[in-house]
Design an enzyme around this catalytic site. Structure first.
Site, PDB file in Angstrom:
ATOM      1  N   ALA A  86     -13.660  -0.769   2.721  1.00 52.04           N
ATOM      2  CA  ALA A  86     -12.840   0.264   3.366  1.00 52.04           C
ATOM      3  C   ALA A  86     -13.554   1.600   3.322  1.00 52.04           C
ATOM      4  O   ALA A  86     -14.461   1.816   2.519  1.00 52.04           O
ATOM      5  CB  ALA A  86     -11.494   0.401   2.644  1.00 52.04           C
ATOM      6  N   THR A 128      -3.102  -0.219  -0.970  1.00 51.07           N
ATOM      7  CA  THR A 128      -2.900   0.952  -1.830  1.00 51.07           C
ATOM      8  C   THR A 128      -1.441   1.399  -1.822  1.00 51.07           C
ATOM      9  O   THR A 128      -0.720   1.169  -0.841  1.00 51.07           O
ATOM     10  CB  THR A 128      -3.798   2.118  -1.319  1.00 51.07           C
ATOM     11  N   ASP A 129      -1.040   2.055  -2.905  1.00 53.03           N
ATOM     12  CA  ASP A 129       0.333   2.598  -2.946  1.00 53.03           C
ATOM     13  C   ASP A 129       0.510   3.728  -1.937  1.00 53.03           C
ATOM     14  O   ASP A 129       1.636   4.109  -1.611  1.00 53.03           O
ATOM     15  CB  ASP A 129       0.688   3.079  -4.366  1.00 53.03           C
ATOM     16  N   GLU A 130      -0.617   4.257  -1.413  1.00 54.87           N
ATOM     17  CA  GLU A 130      -0.517   5.391  -0.490  1.00 54.87           C
ATOM     18  C   GLU A 130       0.161   5.008   0.822  1.00 54.87           C
ATOM     19  O   GLU A 130       0.604   5.872   1.569  1.00 54.87           O
ATOM     20  CB  GLU A 130      -1.902   6.008  -0.248  1.00 54.87           C
ATOM     21  N   TYR A 154      -6.261   7.856   6.337  1.00 53.31           N
ATOM     22  CA  TYR A 154      -6.633   6.756   5.433  1.00 53.31           C
ATOM     23  C   TYR A 154      -5.440   5.835   5.177  1.00 53.31           C
ATOM     24  O   TYR A 154      -5.502   4.624   5.405  1.00 53.31           O
ATOM     25  CB  TYR A 154      -7.173   7.318   4.113  1.00 53.31           C
ATOM     26  N   LYS A 158      -4.660   1.899   6.340  1.00 49.77           N
ATOM     27  CA  LYS A 158      -4.400   0.823   5.361  1.00 49.77           C
ATOM     28  C   LYS A 158      -3.038   0.177   5.631  1.00 49.77           C
ATOM     29  O   LYS A 158      -2.887  -1.040   5.549  1.00 49.77           O
ATOM     30  CB  LYS A 158      -4.441   1.363   3.920  1.00 49.77           C
ATOM     31  N   LYS A 193     -14.080  11.280  -5.746  1.00 49.14           N
ATOM     32  CA  LYS A 193     -12.698  11.116  -6.181  1.00 49.14           C
ATOM     33  C   LYS A 193     -12.472  12.005  -7.408  1.00 49.14           C
ATOM     34  O   LYS A 193     -13.429  12.339  -8.134  1.00 49.14           O
ATOM     35  CB  LYS A 193     -12.414   9.646  -6.522  1.00 49.14           C
ATOM     36  N   LEU A 194     -11.210  12.325  -7.655  1.00 45.20           N
ATOM     37  CA  LEU A 194     -10.899  13.389  -8.623  1.00 45.20           C
ATOM     38  C   LEU A 194     -11.614  13.252  -9.982  1.00 45.20           C
ATOM     39  O   LEU A 194     -12.297  14.177 -10.420  1.00 45.20           O
ATOM     40  CB  LEU A 194      -9.386  13.473  -8.843  1.00 45.20           C
ATOM     41  N   TYR A 211      -6.760  21.267  -5.676  1.00 42.07           N
ATOM     42  CA  TYR A 211      -6.065  21.539  -4.420  1.00 42.07           C
ATOM     43  C   TYR A 211      -4.665  22.095  -4.708  1.00 42.07           C
ATOM     44  O   TYR A 211      -3.913  21.530  -5.513  1.00 42.07           O
ATOM     45  CB  TYR A 211      -5.906  20.268  -3.588  1.00 42.07           C
ATOM     46  N   GLY A 279      -1.321  17.721   4.533  1.00 41.12           N
ATOM     47  CA  GLY A 279      -0.501  16.506   4.373  1.00 41.12           C
ATOM     48  C   GLY A 279      -0.582  15.913   2.973  1.00 41.12           C
ATOM     49  O   GLY A 279      -0.348  14.717   2.801  1.00 41.12           O
TER      50      GLY A 279
END
Ligand code: NAD
Ligand code: TYD
Length: 340
Positions: A86, A128-130, A154, A158, A193-194, A211, A279
């Protein structure tokens, strides 16, 4: 021997999954298909060819290229497909939504067609949970029946892929499972990524860009726990079912970054608040009761301990980090933060 085609196996979770499966020394063969985008790194599986000459094969290939996928499945007599491949980063999907739709949606379709043609025993879609969208602070965690409400290109790509996977189950009886996991962390994660980004920046005394106000909450899971859950779903998941996977570790971004700074003994003055992500989902939280009850899985590693282990891994693997933070990487991130 069970032959598993793993896509995206040179990325973060895919490479950890392959390492985990092969370390079990059970009767598995892994066929890894990866396009090697900026996120796919052969160093993630450096010693694997040598250690497992009969149990591991790598093909540099795009999952959207059906003809080649078809040939590989035929040649390797694949039994299972686990689709990790992905474009996985929300910020990049905001910069360029097209590439995300291409791989995440059309790539999944190409694999589903191949799975159907070859009568694959099981197709596991790593989602993903997103896809569920965003929770408020007091909302209950996502269950498998929470409505899909993705907010970024993204997560929309998904979610679309999840719907397509489900349609192949309903229409063609393709044996599928979908897993929806929360934010992963651990070794070999690309420092966009964070967690790895903050470790990299802090060790180099660079600013840590948070952010908005840093109040957004994520549920974090150590990658090993996720890999164990995926294997359980692959072998024992009920056909056609979706399984949520979570780490029982919700924390706000600001609190998480402060913990990383504490482990590294670096000052909080490195933190810089930057313009929020468009967003930006406020909160993700997972109810993983279904997989716990049906398959006996639950997260094993405690967040504090696994975070410490993760920080130590990046410190110890300085060379790996140096090799992925190329000139292209630095230019991309300098531009990203200048625009915020
Ligand atoms: P990653 O970005 O580290 O790795 C993605 C891999 O896919 C790379 O090796 C890349 O080269 C490969 N790839 C990309 N496009 C391809 C294509 N067209 N054909 C073949 N290979 C291609 O991603 P990750 O963090 O390891 O995520 C893996 C999967 O898990 C993704 O599907 C993602 O949506 C899902 N997921 C990730 C997280 C997370 O926190 N990282 C959480 C839940 C679910
Ligand atoms: P990320 O690792 O990109 O994962 P996701 O967006 O898929 O959850 O980001 C995790 C959280 O950290 C998210 O709320 C955005 C935030 N974040 C920052 O504050 N600064 C950063 O530089 C990055 C990359 C993320």
């Amino acid at each position: 021997m069970k032959k598993i085609l793993v896509t995206g196996g040179m990325g973060f979770i895919g490479s950890n999954f392959i390492r985990y499966i092969l370390s079990l020394n059970e009767d598995f063969k892994i066929i890894n298909v990866d396009k090697l985008t900026y996120a796919g790194n052969p160093e993630n599986l450096k010693e694997i060819d040598r250690k497992f000459p009969n149990e591991y094969r790598f093909y540099k290939n795009d999952i959207c290229d059906f003809a080649t996928i078809d040939k590989i499945i035929n040649k390797e007599e694949v039994d299972y497909i686990v689709n990790f491949a992905a474009e996985s980063h929300v910020d990049r999907s905001i910069d360029n939504p097209s590439i995300c739709c291409e791989t995440n949606f059309f790539g999944t379709q190409s694999l589903l067609n191949a799975a159907r043609k070859h009568k694959i025993e099981k197709f596991v879609q790593i989602s993903t949970d997103e896809v569920y969208g965003s929770l408020d602070f007091n909302d209950s965690p996502f269950t498998e029946s929470t409505h899909l409400s993705p907010n970024s290109p993204y997560s929309a790509s998904k979610a679309s892929a999840d719907l397509l996977v489900n349609s192949y189950y309903k229409t063609f009886n393709l044996p599928v499972n979908i897993t929806r996991c929360s934010n992963n962390y651990g070794p070999y994660q690309f420092p966009e990524k964070l967690i790895p980004l903050m470790i990299y920046n802090a060790t180099n005394d660079k600013e840590l860009p948070i952010y908005g106000k840093g109040i957004n909450i994520r549920d974090w899971i150590y990658v090993d726990d996720h890999c164990k859950a995926i294997l359980k779903v692959l072998l024992d998941g009920k056909i056609g079912q979706i399984y949520n996977i979570g780490g029982d570790s919700e924390i706000s971004n600001i609190d998480l970054v402060k913990k990383i700074l504490k482990i590294l003994d670096k000052p909080e003055s490195l933190i810089t608040f930057v313009t929020d992500r468009p967003g930006h989902d406020l909160r993700y939280a997972i109810d993983h009761n279904k997989i716990t009850k049906e398959l006996g899985w639950k997260p094993e590693i405690k967040f504090e301990k696994a975070l410490e282990l993760t920080v130590q891994w990046y410190l110890y693997n300085e060379e790996w980090l140096k090799n992925v933070t190329t000139k292209e990487y630095l230019t991309y991130y300098e531009k990203q933060y200048k625009n915020r």
